[in-house]
Design a protein around this motif. Structure first.
Motif: not given
Length: 191
Positions: A18-28
């Motif tokens: 989840x943390x990596x997925x949330x970071x990816x969403x924030x960067x996008x």
């Protein structure tokens, strides 16, 4: 400082934590915001900071700066805490909202909106590039969020929110979409 290559966050497998997925969403989302606005000028976007200093959400907004000439990295930083970083390899990604050709200048309306409306709009599933540009170019001025678009763009956004709300089966998400629809339908323009 977080230095990220956006290619590492594209097409993540289903088993990514989840943390990596949330970071990816924030960067996008930061790439979307930076490419929806003007190049060469830092501006305060409507995107909230993802950090939680002292287990409390940071109240800051993301300040984004897109370089005049790609492939230079997009710079971002929080308006309140020390979170900052660079995003490279963003050009021509699915999050790149730059205009590909000249646009016709039309009269625009500036609408004051809330965090909840902005969040609901960012979560729209059928958001095309033109409407995504409207959503991700929202600017923060103090506690207010300002969305600028033509009346036609607002009308199309209202229709999209209404259509998604009508099809939504999740009650909480439908409630958020209905609240966004009410706010946009009875939009109050900035004088």
């Amino acid at each position: 400082m977080l230095v990220a290559d956006l290619n590492h966050f594209l097409d993540l497998p289903d088993d990514v934590p989840g943390p990596a997925r949330r970071l990816a969403a924030q960067l996008g989302n930061m790439v979307r915001a930076a490419t929806a606005g003007d190049a060469g000028t830092a501006w305060v976007s409507a995107l909230p900071c993802r950090r939680r200093p002292g287990n409390r959400p940071c109240r800051g907004r993301m300040i984004v700066l897109r370089p005049l000439e790609p492939p230079a990295a997009i710079r971002w930083r929080c308006s309140m805490c020390s979170d900052e970083g660079l995003i490279s390899c963003w050009e021509d990604s699915p999050f790149d909202l730059r205009r590909r050709r000249l646009a016709v200048v039309c009269p625009v309306t500036e609408v004051v909106t809330s965090d909840d409306v902005a969040r609901a709009l960012r979560e729209l599933r059928e958001l095309d590039t033109r409407r995504a540009r409207v959503v991700f170019s929202m600017r923060a001025e103090g506690e207010r969020l300002l969305m600028t678009a033509t009346d036609d763009d607002f009308d199309e956004l209202v229709a999209l929110v209404a259509a998604e709300s009508k099809q939504e089966t999740n009650r909480q998400r439908r409630h958020r979409l209905d609240a966004a629809l009410d706010a946009l339908s009875t939009r109050e323009t900035e004088s």
